[in-house]
Design an enzyme around this catalytic site. Structure first.
Site, mmCIF file in Angstrom:
data_model
loop_
_atom_site.group_PDB
_atom_site.id
_atom_site.type_symbol
_atom_site.label_atom_id
_atom_site.label_comp_id
_atom_site.label_asym_id
_atom_site.label_seq_id
_atom_site.Cartn_x
_atom_site.Cartn_y
_atom_site.Cartn_z
ATOM 1 N N ASP A 1 -5.515 -7.761 6.900
ATOM 2 C CA ASP A 1 -6.001 -7.223 5.628
ATOM 3 C C ASP A 1 -6.995 -8.211 5.011
ATOM 4 O O ASP A 1 -6.720 -9.410 4.937
ATOM 5 C CB ASP A 1 -4.788 -7.019 4.707
ATOM 6 N N HIS B 1 -6.727 -4.966 -7.311
ATOM 7 C CA HIS B 1 -5.527 -5.622 -6.781
ATOM 8 C C HIS B 1 -4.641 -6.113 -7.927
ATOM 9 O O HIS B 1 -5.147 -6.475 -8.983
ATOM 10 C CB HIS B 1 -5.916 -6.794 -5.886
ATOM 11 N N GLY B 2 -3.343 -6.118 -7.687
ATOM 12 C CA GLY B 2 -2.402 -6.591 -8.692
ATOM 13 C C GLY B 2 -1.959 -5.455 -9.604
ATOM 14 O O GLY B 2 -2.327 -4.294 -9.403
ATOM 15 N N HIS C 1 -7.639 0.666 -1.774
ATOM 16 C CA HIS C 1 -6.961 -0.620 -1.997
ATOM 17 C C HIS C 1 -6.403 -0.654 -3.416
ATOM 18 O O HIS C 1 -6.762 0.155 -4.253
ATOM 19 C CB HIS C 1 -7.958 -1.773 -1.799
ATOM 20 N N ASP D 1 -13.753 -8.209 5.568
ATOM 21 C CA ASP D 1 -14.131 -7.929 4.182
ATOM 22 C C ASP D 1 -15.406 -8.678 3.832
ATOM 23 O O ASP D 1 -15.381 -9.832 3.419
ATOM 24 C CB ASP D 1 -13.002 -8.309 3.228
ATOM 25 N N ALA E 1 -3.235 -0.323 -4.738
ATOM 26 C CA ALA E 1 -2.394 0.796 -5.197
ATOM 27 C C ALA E 1 -1.258 0.380 -6.121
ATOM 28 O O ALA E 1 -0.736 1.215 -6.858
ATOM 29 C CB ALA E 1 -1.839 1.561 -4.000
ATOM 30 N N SER E 2 -0.855 -0.890 -6.099
ATOM 31 C CA SER E 2 0.219 -1.306 -7.008
ATOM 32 C C SER E 2 -0.191 -1.026 -8.447
ATOM 33 O O SER E 2 -1.309 -1.365 -8.857
ATOM 34 C CB SER E 2 0.521 -2.805 -6.853
ATOM 35 N N GLU F 1 -15.360 -3.022 4.205
ATOM 36 C CA GLU F 1 -15.346 -2.638 2.782
ATOM 37 C C GLU F 1 -16.758 -2.614 2.226
ATOM 38 O O GLU F 1 -17.528 -3.548 2.412
ATOM 39 C CB GLU F 1 -14.471 -3.604 1.964
ATOM 40 N N THR G 1 1.216 -6.016 -4.117
ATOM 41 C CA THR G 1 1.873 -6.693 -5.246
ATOM 42 C C THR G 1 3.262 -6.134 -5.549
ATOM 43 O O THR G 1 4.214 -6.894 -5.757
ATOM 44 C CB THR G 1 0.977 -6.598 -6.504
HETATM 45 P P1 13P Z 1 -2.072 -4.137 -4.687
HETATM 46 O O1 13P Z 1 -1.639 -5.558 -4.695
HETATM 47 O O2 13P Z 1 -2.607 -3.657 -5.990
HETATM 48 O O3 13P Z 1 -0.975 -3.240 -4.166
HETATM 49 O O4 13P Z 1 -3.283 -4.003 -3.648
HETATM 50 C C1 13P Z 1 -2.984 -4.041 -2.276
HETATM 51 C C2 13P Z 1 -4.198 -4.172 -1.423
HETATM 52 O O5 13P Z 1 -5.235 -3.597 -1.656
HETATM 53 C C3 13P Z 1 -4.057 -4.988 -0.209
HETATM 54 O O6 13P Z 1 -5.248 -5.057 0.490
HETATM 55 ZN ZN ZN Z 2 -6.985 -4.855 -0.758
HETATM 56 NA NA NA Z 3 -3.223 -2.642 -8.085
#
Ligand code: 13P
Ligand code: ZN
Ligand code: NA
Length: 281
Positions: free
Chosen positions: A81, A177-178, A205, A103, A207-208, A133, A230
């Site tokens: 990743d 992210h996060g 990407h 990336d 999704a958290s 990406e 995350t």
């Molecule tokens: P999150 O940490 O928001 O779930 O993002 C995950 C991600 O995109 C990993 O590449």
């Molecule tokens: Zn990501």
């Molecule tokens: Na997120």
């Protein structure tokens, strides 16, 4: 069964669902992700970031994932990743990864094309699919610091895919992210616009922190892979903390590892159901 990401992502794109891709940090998380996939009959992607691979080697993850994947007949892929360099992509392929991401999204367009094509050309001879990406995911994924307003342009996406020969594409549609501190400015229609002109599977990407309905809307607009990191780290750590608070004298890592891996397994199953990949293996 250890496989590449190619067929599972093509099937998801054609079938109108998404494959869940889950970031693992340790053996417990690898265990949890494979168990969840087996229990729900879901094809699955286990992925590790570049910084996770500074903590444990690609060989360690490849060994653990191969061993666990052998115990089930559901398709399991091991993916790099946010690969930070051509060299790291090569090292992961050599270690047994069945999929890699390069990336180059922080680079100017032409440089992103150059490095993505270089990885795609190399990976091709090993039959390993490559995710790249274009546009940017906000927030911070390891050492990748995102920026705002970097939505993927559909026209550029067409040119990028044609010139690089990559197998899947992470797109900027406002996710980050996060966990979101402010509500993201999502542009899911952009995914649909890109889907109309780009045939390879599209990746969401960050999704958290997204509501289930938002992810499902993304899938309807053409997203075929959704990345979760995350929330899994939080689930694991919260379970460990809860156990240690309850029993501060504990010294056996198996004691607090057990509820932690169970918590990750349950969360992964829930996310798989949102993605709609349950029952697809
Ligand atoms: P999150 O940490 O928001 O779930 O993002 C995950 C991600 O995109 C990993 O590449
Ligand atoms: Zn990501
Ligand atoms: Na997120």
């Amino acid at each position: 069964m250890l496989v590449t990401t190619r067929k599972m992502l093509d099937d998801a794109r054609d079938g109108g669902y998404a494959i869940g891709a889950f970031n693992a940090e340790n053996a417990e998380m690898v265990w949890a992700i494979v168990r969840a996939a087996d229990e729900l009959r879901a094809p699955v992607i286990i992925q590790t970031t570049s910084s996770t691979l500074k903590y444990f080697s690609p060989e360690m993850f490849a060994g653990m994932v191969k061993a666990e994947a052998q115990k089930t007949d559901v398709p399991v892929a091991l993916h790099l990743d946010h690969g930070s360099s051509y060299e790291l992509c090569c090292a992961c392929i050599a270690a047994g990864y069945t999929s890699v991401m390069i990336d180059g999204s922080a680079l100017p367009f032409e440089e992103n094309i150059a490095v993505s094509k270089k990885v795609a050309d190399y990976a091709k001879s090993f039959g390993v699919p490559v995710e790249a990406e274009l546009g940017r995911v906000g927030g911070k994924e390891d050492d990748v610091v995102g920026v705002d307003d970097q939505y993927t342009d559909p026209k550029e996406a067409v040119e990028f895919v044609e010139r690089t020969g990559v197998s899947s594409l992470a797109i900027g549609i406002g996710t980050a992210h996060g966990i979101y501190k402010v509500a993201p400015k999502l542009d899911l229609d952009r995914a649909a616009d890109i889907r109309k002109v780009v045939s390879i599977p599209l990746v969401m990407h960050g999704a958290s922190g997204l509501a289930d309905e938002v992810m499902q809307e993304g899938v309807r607009k053409g997203i075929a892979k959704i990345n979760f990191a995350t929330e899994l780290r939080v689930a694991f750590s919260e379970a460990v903390k809860a156990y240690l608070e309850k029993d501060p004298k504990v010294f056996d890592p198996k004691k607090y590892g057990t509820p932690a891996r169970e918590a990750v397994k349950e969360l992964v199953k829930q996310k798989m159901t949102v993605c709609g990949c349950n029952g697809k293996a």
